[in-house]
Scaffold this motif. Structure first.
Motif, PDB file in Angstrom:
ATOM      1  N   TYR A  51      49.962  83.932  33.780  1.00  0.00           N
ATOM      2  CA  TYR A  51      50.708  84.390  32.460  1.00  0.00           C
ATOM      3  C   TYR A  51      51.530  84.916  31.733  1.00  0.00           C
ATOM      4  CZ  TYR A  51      46.012  82.086  30.569  1.00  0.00           C
ATOM      5  OH  TYR A  51      44.847  81.730  30.395  1.00  0.00           O
ATOM      6  N   ASP A  52      52.640  86.149  32.751  1.00  0.00           N
ATOM      7  CA  ASP A  52      53.190  86.494  32.426  1.00  0.00           C
ATOM      8  C   ASP A  52      54.763  85.550  32.524  1.00  0.00           C
ATOM      9  OD1 ASP A  52      55.330  88.612  31.990  1.00  0.00           O
ATOM     10  OD2 ASP A  52      56.237  88.055  34.085  1.00  0.00           O
ATOM     11  N   LEU A  53      54.679  83.959  33.331  1.00  0.00           N
ATOM     12  CA  LEU A  53      55.441  83.284  33.549  1.00  0.00           C
ATOM     13  C   LEU A  53      55.565  82.085  32.447  1.00  0.00           C
ATOM     14  CD1 LEU A  53      55.356  82.792  36.741  1.00  0.00           C
ATOM     15  CD2 LEU A  53      57.137  83.886  36.431  1.00  0.00           C
ATOM     16  N   LEU A  54      53.562  82.304  32.150  1.00  0.00           N
ATOM     17  CA  LEU A  54      54.170  81.664  31.405  1.00  0.00           C
ATOM     18  C   LEU A  54      53.908  81.520  29.687  1.00  0.00           C
ATOM     19  CD1 LEU A  54      50.251  79.944  32.116  1.00  0.00           C
ATOM     20  CD2 LEU A  54      52.294  78.867  32.170  1.00  0.00           C
ATOM     21  N   ASP A  55      54.101  82.921  30.231  1.00  0.00           N
ATOM     22  CA  ASP A  55      54.725  83.735  28.285  1.00  0.00           C
ATOM     23  C   ASP A  55      56.528  82.761  27.991  1.00  0.00           C
ATOM     24  OD1 ASP A  55      54.955  84.920  25.932  1.00  0.00           O
ATOM     25  OD2 ASP A  55      55.689  86.325  27.491  1.00  0.00           O
ATOM     26  N   LYS A  56      57.094  82.887  29.201  1.00  0.00           N
ATOM     27  CA  LYS A  56      58.523  83.301  29.685  1.00  0.00           C
ATOM     28  C   LYS A  56      58.956  81.601  28.912  1.00  0.00           C
ATOM     29  CE  LYS A  56      58.894  87.443  30.886  1.00  0.00           C
ATOM     30  NZ  LYS A  56      57.446  88.016  31.154  1.00  0.00           N
ATOM     31  N   ASP A  57      57.988  80.670  30.080  1.00  0.00           N
ATOM     32  CA  ASP A  57      58.510  79.145  30.344  1.00  0.00           C
ATOM     33  C   ASP A  57      58.486  78.548  28.891  1.00  0.00           C
ATOM     34  OD1 ASP A  57      58.718  76.687  31.191  1.00  0.00           O
ATOM     35  OD2 ASP A  57      57.285  77.021  32.890  1.00  0.00           O
ATOM     36  N   GLU A  58      59.955  78.288  28.444  1.00  0.00           N
ATOM     37  CA  GLU A  58      59.692  77.261  27.128  1.00  0.00           C
ATOM     38  C   GLU A  58      59.196  76.456  26.948  1.00  0.00           C
ATOM     39  OE1 GLU A  58      60.408  78.598  24.271  1.00  0.00           O
ATOM     40  OE2 GLU A  58      62.204  80.067  24.740  1.00  0.00           O
ATOM     41  N   ARG A  59      58.720  75.636  28.580  1.00  0.00           N
ATOM     42  CA  ARG A  59      58.150  74.356  28.388  1.00  0.00           C
ATOM     43  C   ARG A  59      56.481  73.980  28.211  1.00  0.00           C
ATOM     44  NH1 ARG A  59      59.044  72.881  35.082  1.00  0.00           N
ATOM     45  NH2 ARG A  59      58.577  74.998  35.093  1.00  0.00           N
ATOM     46  N   VAL A  60      56.178  75.296  28.358  1.00  0.00           N
ATOM     47  CA  VAL A  60      55.007  75.447  27.906  1.00  0.00           C
ATOM     48  C   VAL A  60      54.628  76.017  26.568  1.00  0.00           C
ATOM     49  CG1 VAL A  60      52.485  76.683  28.056  1.00  0.00           C
ATOM     50  CG2 VAL A  60      54.244  75.424  30.594  1.00  0.00           C
ATOM     51  N   ARG A  61      53.624  75.572  25.886  1.00  0.00           N
ATOM     52  CA  ARG A  61      53.317  75.692  24.818  1.00  0.00           C
ATOM     53  C   ARG A  61      51.773  75.960  23.886  1.00  0.00           C
ATOM     54  NH1 ARG A  61      56.866  74.584  20.088  1.00  0.00           N
ATOM     55  NH2 ARG A  61      58.849  73.475  20.802  1.00  0.00           N
ATOM     56  N   VAL A  62      51.259  75.341  25.604  1.00  0.00           N
ATOM     57  CA  VAL A  62      49.679  75.576  25.135  1.00  0.00           C
ATOM     58  C   VAL A  62      49.029  76.123  26.693  1.00  0.00           C
ATOM     59  CG1 VAL A  62      46.878  75.190  24.162  1.00  0.00           C
ATOM     60  CG2 VAL A  62      49.018  74.554  23.148  1.00  0.00           C
ATOM     61  N   VAL A  63      48.048  77.489  26.704  1.00  0.00           N
ATOM     62  CA  VAL A  63      47.947  77.374  28.501  1.00  0.00           C
ATOM     63  C   VAL A  63      46.353  77.579  28.153  1.00  0.00           C
ATOM     64  CG1 VAL A  63      47.547  78.989  30.573  1.00  0.00           C
ATOM     65  CG2 VAL A  63      49.392  79.255  28.402  1.00  0.00           C
ATOM     66  N   VAL A  64      45.691  76.465  28.940  1.00  0.00           N
ATOM     67  CA  VAL A  64      43.905  76.160  28.837  1.00  0.00           C
ATOM     68  C   VAL A  64      43.309  77.317  30.147  1.00  0.00           C
ATOM     69  CG1 VAL A  64      42.311  74.816  29.233  1.00  0.00           C
ATOM     70  CG2 VAL A  64      44.594  74.001  27.655  1.00  0.00           C
ATOM     71  N   LEU A  65      42.325  77.279  30.036  1.00  0.00           N
ATOM     72  CA  LEU A  65      42.058  78.464  31.529  1.00  0.00           C
ATOM     73  C   LEU A  65      40.485  77.780  31.634  1.00  0.00           C
ATOM     74  CD1 LEU A  65      41.562  80.436  33.972  1.00  0.00           C
ATOM     75  CD2 LEU A  65      40.972  82.312  32.102  1.00  0.00           C
ATOM     76  N   THR A  66      40.344  77.643  33.372  1.00  0.00           N
ATOM     77  CA  THR A  66      39.063  76.719  33.575  1.00  0.00           C
ATOM     78  C   THR A  66      39.335  77.034  35.226  1.00  0.00           C
ATOM     79  OG1 THR A  66      38.027  75.171  32.839  1.00  0.00           O
ATOM     80  CG2 THR A  66      39.958  74.636  34.233  1.00  0.00           C
ATOM     81  N   ALA A  67      37.546  76.066  34.913  1.00  0.00           N
ATOM     82  CA  ALA A  67      37.456  76.227  36.107  1.00  0.00           C
ATOM     83  C   ALA A  67      36.840  75.136  37.080  1.00  0.00           C
ATOM     84  CB  ALA A  67      36.225  77.014  36.956  1.00  0.00           C
ATOM     85  N   GLU A  68      37.007  75.062  38.057  1.00  0.00           N
ATOM     86  CA  GLU A  68      36.906  73.275  39.025  1.00  0.00           C
ATOM     87  C   GLU A  68      35.497  72.456  38.712  1.00  0.00           C
ATOM     88  OE1 GLU A  68      37.336  74.360  43.139  1.00  0.00           O
ATOM     89  OE2 GLU A  68      39.547  73.346  42.555  1.00  0.00           O
ATOM     90  N   PRO A  69      35.778  71.282  38.259  1.00  0.00           N
ATOM     91  CA  PRO A  69      34.406  70.825  37.714  1.00  0.00           C
ATOM     92  C   PRO A  69      33.071  71.316  38.321  1.00  0.00           C
ATOM     93  CG  PRO A  69      36.117  69.070  37.505  1.00  0.00           C
ATOM     94  CD  PRO A  69      36.503  70.079  38.245  1.00  0.00           C
ATOM     95  N   ASN A  70      33.237  71.052  40.105  1.00  0.00           N
ATOM     96  CA  ASN A  70      32.219  71.913  40.939  1.00  0.00           C
ATOM     97  C   ASN A  70      31.860  72.796  41.116  1.00  0.00           C
ATOM     98  OD1 ASN A  70      34.676  71.967  42.351  1.00  0.00           O
ATOM     99  ND2 ASN A  70      33.550  70.985  44.360  1.00  0.00           N
ATOM    100  N   ALA A  71      32.370  73.764  40.483  1.00  0.00           N
ATOM    101  CA  ALA A  71      32.651  75.067  40.909  1.00  0.00           C
ATOM    102  C   ALA A  71      30.445  75.512  40.390  1.00  0.00           C
ATOM    103  CB  ALA A  71      32.891  76.002  39.894  1.00  0.00           C
ATOM    104  N   PRO A  72      29.642  75.849  40.652  1.00  0.00           N
ATOM    105  CA  PRO A  72      28.444  76.584  40.581  1.00  0.00           C
ATOM    106  C   PRO A  72      28.566  77.787  39.277  1.00  0.00           C
ATOM    107  CG  PRO A  72      29.019  77.796  42.746  1.00  0.00           C
ATOM    108  CD  PRO A  72      30.572  76.651  42.130  1.00  0.00           C
ATOM    109  N   ALA A  73      30.197  78.090  39.044  1.00  0.00           N
ATOM    110  CA  ALA A  73      29.780  79.116  38.182  1.00  0.00           C
ATOM    111  C   ALA A  73      31.434  79.776  37.847  1.00  0.00           C
ATOM    112  CB  ALA A  73      29.761  81.028  39.080  1.00  0.00           C
ATOM    113  N   PHE A  74      31.977  80.100  36.550  1.00  0.00           N
ATOM    114  CA  PHE A  74      32.968  79.686  35.805  1.00  0.00           C
ATOM    115  C   PHE A  74      33.625  81.162  36.984  1.00  0.00           C
ATOM    116  CE2 PHE A  74      35.651  81.774  32.687  1.00  0.00           C
ATOM    117  CZ  PHE A  74      37.004  81.248  32.704  1.00  0.00           C
TER     118      PHE A  74
END
Length: 300
Positions: A48-71
């Motif tokens: 998140y520190d890198l993404l905050d400064k990365d001018e290519r990035v405007r939105v960050v989505v956090l998730t788990a893998e689709p097959n994960a038994p838990a988020f």
């Protein structure tokens, strides 16, 4: 500073991929039910520190893998709560400890980009408090079990949740969740209004979050987003000072390239092409007092 290649940054507990101007951060401890461990905290803070400064990035989505038994199934309890304490801080005394969940929360909270979380599985403890509450927008699967077990485990709420949760849902409902140590689902009345959307199946959660992320990445100004987030969270506790600071925000943004582009695009009935960068806000932001939370060692 060269732009980061997220595949080669050295993350061990997450994956980070760019989809246009959207960065997708995926928890990658699926076999361990995405338990919250030190390596995961370090990866998220760095990302998140890198993404905050990365001018290519405007939105960050956090998730788990689709097959994960838990988020995220919360902290790793193997070995007891002593696992969360670091040897160096213990040398200094109880005042030196810094909660790793809170450090992750602050990294997400301080990110000036739009932060979205797609909760596509069950979440316990820090999986709710540290990975969901600091985000701007939350999507969730209706069947996800969300647990606030702290008092039933003999500890206090962590990850800055005693600050964030009352401000997001109100003190009464926050106290009900904390004091009862409740396990609820996203559609619980106690969480009313916390989630942007609650989806009927877990498979629908990430695509819905990504669709909104892509829309916002194209159609919003990142300077306007950064200022808006700061006005909401870093404002004042009286209307007069808030009026002064949001007046200055309007004055500064009104003369920005993005404001001109937004007005022109509206007149021409076309999609905007926002190109302004966060660095132009540096002379003004932060207007609030920043606090150094790092402990200053008193012993060798």
């Amino acid at each position: 500073m060269s732009l980061p290649d997220y595949a080669n940054v050295g993350f061990t507990s997450i994956n980070v991929q760019l989809d246009g101007a959207v960065a997708v951060v995926t928890l990658a401890r699926t076999k361990q039910r995405n338990t919250f461990v030190h390596s995961l905290a370090e990866d998220l803070i760095k990302a998140y520190d890198l993404l905050d400064k990365d001018e290519r990035v405007r939105v960050v989505v956090l998730t788990a893998e689709p097959n994960a038994p838990a988020f995220c199934s919360g902290a790793n309890h193997n070995g007891g709560w002593e696992r969360i304490l670091e040897e160096e801080s213990e040398k200094e005394g109880e005042h030196a400890h810094r909660d790793s969940g809170g450090q992750v929360t602050m990294a997400i909270f301080r990110c000036r980009k739009i932060t979205i979380v797609a909760v596509n599985g069950h979440a316990v403890g820090v999986g709710v408090t540290g990975l969901q509450l600091p985000c701007d927008i939350r999507f969730a699967w209706v069947g996800a079990k969300l647990a606030f077990p702290f008092v039933r485990r003999g500890i206090a709420p962590e990850a800055c949740s005693s600050y964030l949760l009352p401000r997001l849902i109100g003190h009464s409902r926050a106290m009900s969740l904390f004091i009862t140590g409740a396990t609820v689902t996203p559609d619980s009345p106690l969480l009313s209004g916390l989630y942007h959307a609650i989806l009927p199946t877990r498979e629908e959660v990430f695509p819905a979050a990504l669709a909104l992320a892509k829309d916002l990445a194209v159609n919003t100004s990142q300077t306007a987003i950064a200022v808006t987030k700061a006005l909401v969270w870093r404002g004042y506790d009286n209307i007069e000072e808030q009026h002064i600071v949001d007046s200055r925000a309007i004055r500064i943004l009104a003369r920005s390239p993005d404001a001109e582009e937004g007005a022109t695009a509206f007149k021409q009935r076309r999609a905007p092409r926002f190109a302004d960068q966060l660095s132009r806000l540096a002379p003004w932001m932060p207007w609030w007092r920043e606090i150094n939370v790092n402990h200053r060692k008193s012993k060798l």
